[in-house]
Design an enzyme around this catalytic site. Structure first.
Site, short mmCIF file in Angstrom:
data_model
loop_
_atom_site.label_atom_id
_atom_site.label_comp_id
_atom_site.label_asym_id
_atom_site.label_seq_id
_atom_site.Cartn_x
_atom_site.Cartn_y
_atom_site.Cartn_z
N CYS A 177 -7.59 2.76 9.66
CA CYS A 177 -7.38 1.77 8.59
C CYS A 177 -7.71 0.35 9.08
N ASP A 194 14.12 -14.42 17.25
CA ASP A 194 13.00 -15.31 16.96
C ASP A 194 12.76 -16.46 17.95
N CYS A 238 -1.81 3.21 12.96
CA CYS A 238 -2.76 2.52 12.09
C CYS A 238 -4.00 3.39 11.84
N CYS A 245 2.94 -16.31 4.31
CA CYS A 245 1.89 -15.51 3.66
C CYS A 245 2.22 -14.04 3.89
N CYS A 264 -7.34 -10.34 4.73
CA CYS A 264 -6.93 -11.69 5.16
C CYS A 264 -7.96 -12.72 4.68
N CYS A 307 -1.47 -9.66 4.37
CA CYS A 307 -1.82 -8.52 5.25
C CYS A 307 -0.75 -7.44 5.21
N CYS A 354 -0.81 -3.25 3.30
CA CYS A 354 -0.67 -2.19 4.30
C CYS A 354 -0.10 -0.92 3.67
C1 B12 Z 1 4.67 -17.27 17.14
C2 B12 Z 1 5.12 -16.42 15.96
C3 B12 Z 1 4.34 -16.46 14.81
C4 B12 Z 1 2.98 -17.16 14.75
C5 B12 Z 1 1.93 -16.26 15.46
C6 B12 Z 1 1.84 -14.87 14.82
C7 B12 Z 1 1.78 -13.70 15.78
N1 B12 Z 1 1.12 -12.69 15.30
O1 B12 Z 1 2.35 -13.68 16.86
C8 B12 Z 1 2.80 -17.38 13.23
C9 B12 Z 1 3.37 -18.72 12.83
C10 B12 Z 1 1.38 -17.27 12.70
C11 B12 Z 1 3.72 -16.28 12.68
C12 B12 Z 1 3.57 -15.72 11.42
C13 B12 Z 1 4.38 -14.70 10.92
N2 B12 Z 1 5.52 -14.24 11.47
CO1 B12 Z 1 6.13 -14.74 13.26
N3 B12 Z 1 6.76 -14.96 15.04
C14 B12 Z 1 6.29 -15.62 16.05
C15 B12 Z 1 7.20 -15.41 17.27
C16 B12 Z 1 8.12 -16.64 17.41
C17 B12 Z 1 6.46 -15.16 18.59
C18 B12 Z 1 5.37 -14.08 18.48
C19 B12 Z 1 4.48 -14.09 19.68
O2 B12 Z 1 4.95 -13.99 20.79
N4 B12 Z 1 3.19 -14.25 19.45
C20 B12 Z 1 2.22 -14.37 20.51
C21 B12 Z 1 1.22 -13.29 20.43
C22 B12 Z 1 0.36 -13.31 21.70
O3 B12 Z 1 1.92 -12.08 20.39
P1 B12 Z 1 1.42 -10.83 19.61
O4 B12 Z 1 0.90 -11.08 18.26
O5 B12 Z 1 2.52 -9.83 19.72
O6 B12 Z 1 0.19 -10.52 20.54
C23 B12 Z 1 0.00 -9.33 21.06
C24 B12 Z 1 -1.30 -8.78 20.55
O7 B12 Z 1 -2.31 -9.80 20.53
C25 B12 Z 1 -1.50 -7.75 21.57
N5 B12 Z 1 -2.87 -7.34 21.78
C26 B12 Z 1 -3.93 -8.04 22.15
N6 B12 Z 1 -4.98 -7.25 22.27
C27 B12 Z 1 -4.57 -6.00 21.99
C28 B12 Z 1 -5.24 -4.80 21.97
C29 B12 Z 1 -4.53 -3.64 21.66
C30 B12 Z 1 -5.25 -2.33 21.66
C31 B12 Z 1 -3.15 -3.71 21.30
C32 B12 Z 1 -2.39 -2.48 20.89
C33 B12 Z 1 -2.50 -4.94 21.31
C34 B12 Z 1 -3.22 -6.06 21.66
O8 B12 Z 1 -0.95 -8.23 22.81
C35 B12 Z 1 -0.21 -9.41 22.57
C36 B12 Z 1 1.06 -9.45 23.38
O9 B12 Z 1 1.96 -8.40 23.05
C37 B12 Z 1 7.99 -14.11 16.85
C38 B12 Z 1 9.42 -14.02 17.40
C39 B12 Z 1 9.43 -13.65 18.88
N7 B12 Z 1 10.17 -14.40 19.67
O10 B12 Z 1 8.78 -12.70 19.29
C40 B12 Z 1 7.95 -14.18 15.30
C41 B12 Z 1 7.78 -12.87 14.53
C42 B12 Z 1 6.65 -12.10 15.17
N8 B12 Z 1 7.34 -13.31 13.22
C43 B12 Z 1 7.76 -12.59 12.24
C44 B12 Z 1 7.34 -12.72 10.89
C45 B12 Z 1 8.19 -12.03 9.82
C46 B12 Z 1 6.18 -13.45 10.57
C47 B12 Z 1 5.45 -13.47 9.22
C48 B12 Z 1 5.39 -12.11 8.52
C49 B12 Z 1 6.11 -14.51 8.28
C50 B12 Z 1 5.39 -14.74 6.97
N9 B12 Z 1 5.49 -13.85 5.99
O11 B12 Z 1 4.76 -15.74 6.77
C51 B12 Z 1 4.03 -13.97 9.65
C52 B12 Z 1 3.08 -12.80 9.99
C53 B12 Z 1 1.69 -13.25 10.35
C54 B12 Z 1 0.97 -12.20 11.19
N10 B12 Z 1 0.05 -11.48 10.59
O12 B12 Z 1 1.27 -12.04 12.38
C55 B12 Z 1 8.67 -11.47 12.73
C56 B12 Z 1 7.90 -10.14 12.68
C57 B12 Z 1 8.77 -8.94 12.37
C58 B12 Z 1 7.96 -7.68 12.53
N11 B12 Z 1 8.23 -6.70 11.69
O13 B12 Z 1 7.11 -7.57 13.39
C59 B12 Z 1 9.03 -11.98 14.20
C60 B12 Z 1 9.21 -10.87 15.24
C61 B12 Z 1 10.34 -12.80 14.06
C62 B12 Z 1 11.59 -11.91 13.94
N12 B12 Z 1 12.57 -12.12 14.82
O14 B12 Z 1 11.71 -11.06 13.09
N13 B12 Z 1 4.66 -15.90 13.60
S1 SF4 Z 2 -3.16 -2.34 6.86
FE1 SF4 Z 2 -1.40 -1.57 8.02
S2 SF4 Z 2 -1.99 0.52 8.69
FE2 SF4 Z 2 -3.85 -0.56 8.04
S3 SF4 Z 2 -4.65 -1.42 9.96
FE3 SF4 Z 2 -3.43 -3.01 8.98
S4 SF4 Z 2 -1.42 -2.80 9.90
FE4 SF4 Z 2 -2.51 -0.90 10.35
S1 SF4 Z 3 -0.29 -13.77 7.12
FE1 SF4 Z 3 -1.83 -12.17 7.40
S2 SF4 Z 3 -3.18 -12.28 5.59
FE2 SF4 Z 3 -1.97 -14.17 5.65
S3 SF4 Z 3 -3.37 -15.57 6.69
FE3 SF4 Z 3 -1.98 -14.73 8.27
S4 SF4 Z 3 -3.08 -12.96 9.09
FE4 SF4 Z 3 -4.11 -13.54 7.18
#
Ligand code: B12
Ligand code: SF4
Ligand code: SF4
Length: 308
Positions: A188, A131, A185, A238, A195, A241, A245
């Site tokens: 879907c 993380d 995915c 939260c 959200c 989402c 799924c």
């Molecule tokens: C910052 C962070 C957050 C932020 C930003 C969320 C995010 N989606 O990144 C916040 C605070 C919102 C957050 C929330 C949560 N988090 Co968090 N978070 C992190 C952290 C520290 C960094 C993630 C990161 O680099 N984000 C930056 C963005 C740019 O990265 P990204 O989402 O992967 O972005 C990619 C996409 O945008 C993609 N993309 C863009 N365009 C396109 C187009 C296509 C076609 C495709 C395929 C991809 C794509 O490219 C980007 C780069 O890879 C990681 C730990 C780590 N060091 O990695 C944990 C981590 C992601 N979090 C985790 C968790 C559990 C959560 C929550 C579920 C917690 C909760 N229940 O409240 C939520 C989920 C919210 C959500 N829907 O994402 C887990 C996820 C485990 C898993 N199974 O994936 C991690 C990995 C921590 C861990 N060690 O387990 N988190």
């Molecule tokens: S609900 Fe799950 S399977 Fe459906 S688009 Fe979202 S991440 Fe993908």
């Molecule tokens: S955790 Fe998922 S459903 Fe909840 S606010 Fe963030 S993106 Fe939306």
């Protein structure tokens, strides 16, 4: 060290013995595609006040900047689903925070995996992360075949859905890489529709500033007026989402890790009691819990925001 690959199967057996549910290996290289997307995400301001995301962006894109000579990226995951369900209404805590802090559970196991590597591959050096390090864990998980990045931006496994924590080991030891995971995915869009704050601004992209997980856990100070009364009953994180799924509704399996079982009162916390706790009582009661991250002030802010 030789340029020959070491035995990936031994490494995987050791990771499973330590309690990880998944383990995969990716070739260490610069993350060109994901790095460019990270830059766009940062440039759009989607990180909100998480300044630490931008500060070490170059390292996040290139593991060679974190560990010179890195050859392999080992990714592990641990299932944390317990079967308990969220209550309706107010006071919801996301599943990941019901039990002991996953950093404390996975850290010692990852350290042990690094010790095993040092012994098995003399002269190698390894560093583990869960993380908090400058590592794009989800991108590596996809490359190492653990699972794909869902449209809701967490990694989904075919056998445990997205209820898994990720951990990473960067190592100078070379292992045969696994095949990358493919996106399942399909057409879907349930997470995007469910959200409540429209935080999934396009498939795979979450604007953290709109995300309830960010607002309740990472955002410091008063909540932005736009979202103050839109937390949908969540006081820490939260799960909406992920709860909707289909990969989670069909493939969740209960964890065998006792540390992830809900602590007393976590699934449905007594918010009136929380509002009355002082700092000392809070720290005592929530020792080793992820809720320590916001502290009692943050929790009170989130609970107060439920009332409109
Ligand atoms: C910052 C962070 C957050 C932020 C930003 C969320 C995010 N989606 O990144 C916040 C605070 C919102 C957050 C929330 C949560 N988090 Co968090 N978070 C992190 C952290 C520290 C960094 C993630 C990161 O680099 N984000 C930056 C963005 C740019 O990265 P990204 O989402 O992967 O972005 C990619 C996409 O945008 C993609 N993309 C863009 N365009 C396109 C187009 C296509 C076609 C495709 C395929 C991809 C794509 O490219 C980007 C780069 O890879 C990681 C730990 C780590 N060091 O990695 C944990 C981590 C992601 N979090 C985790 C968790 C559990 C959560 C929550 C579920 C917690 C909760 N229940 O409240 C939520 C989920 C919210 C959500 N829907 O994402 C887990 C996820 C485990 C898993 N199974 O994936 C991690 C990995 C921590 C861990 N060690 O387990 N988190
Ligand atoms: S609900 Fe799950 S399977 Fe459906 S688009 Fe979202 S991440 Fe993908
Ligand atoms: S955790 Fe998922 S459903 Fe909840 S606010 Fe963030 S993106 Fe939306």
């Amino acid at each position: 060290m030789t340029s020959k690959h070491n035995h990936a199967e031994d490494l995987k057996a050791e990771a499973r013995r330590l309690g990880f549910t998944h383990v995969g290996i990716a070739r260490a290289e610069s993350l060109a595609t994901e790095g460019a997307r990270l830059e766009t995400w940062l440039a759009n301001g989607f990180a909100g006040t998480m300044g630490w995301m931008a500060r070490r962006a170059q390292e996040r894109m290139d593991p060679g900047r974190v560990l010179p000579g890195v050859r392999s990226v080992i990714v592990v995951a641990m299932n944390y689903y317990t079967g308990a369900q969220h209550p309706a209404g107010e006071g919801k805590v996301s599943r990941y925070a019901w039990g002991d802090d996953y950093h404390d559970v996975m850290g010692p196991k990852l350290a042990e995996l690094c010790r095993w590597l040092a012994e098995r591959v003399p002269g190698s050096s390894s560093r583990w992360y869960v993380d908090t390090g400058p590592v794009l864990e989800k991108a590596w998980a996809q490359r190492a075949g653990i699972g794909w990045l869902g449209k809701h931006a967490t990694v989904i496994t075919t056998d445990h859905g997205s209820w898994v924590f990720l951990g990473v080991v960067l190592t100078t030891a070379a292992f045969e890489p696994d095949e990358a995971a493919v996106d399942r995915c399909g057409t879907c869009t349930r997470c995007i529709e469910a959200c409540p704050t429209a935080a999934i601004v396009e498939p795979y992209v979450v604007d953290a500033r709109r995300c309830i997980a960010y607002l309740t856990i990472e955002h410091r100070g008063a909540l932005p007026a736009e979202f103050e009364h839109r937390l949908e009953g969540w006081i820490f994180g939260c799960d909406i989402c992920q709860d909707v799924c289909p990969w989670n509704t069909k493939h969740s399996t209960e964890t065998s890790e006792p540390a992830f079982q809900p602590r007393e009162g976590m699934v449905q916390p007594d918010t009136a009691m929380l509002m009355d706790l002082d700092d000392t009582a809070f720290n005592k009661r929530f020792q080793g819990s992820p809720l320590q991250r916001t502290g009692i002030e943050g929790l009170r802010r989130n609970i107060s925001a439920q009332k409109s």
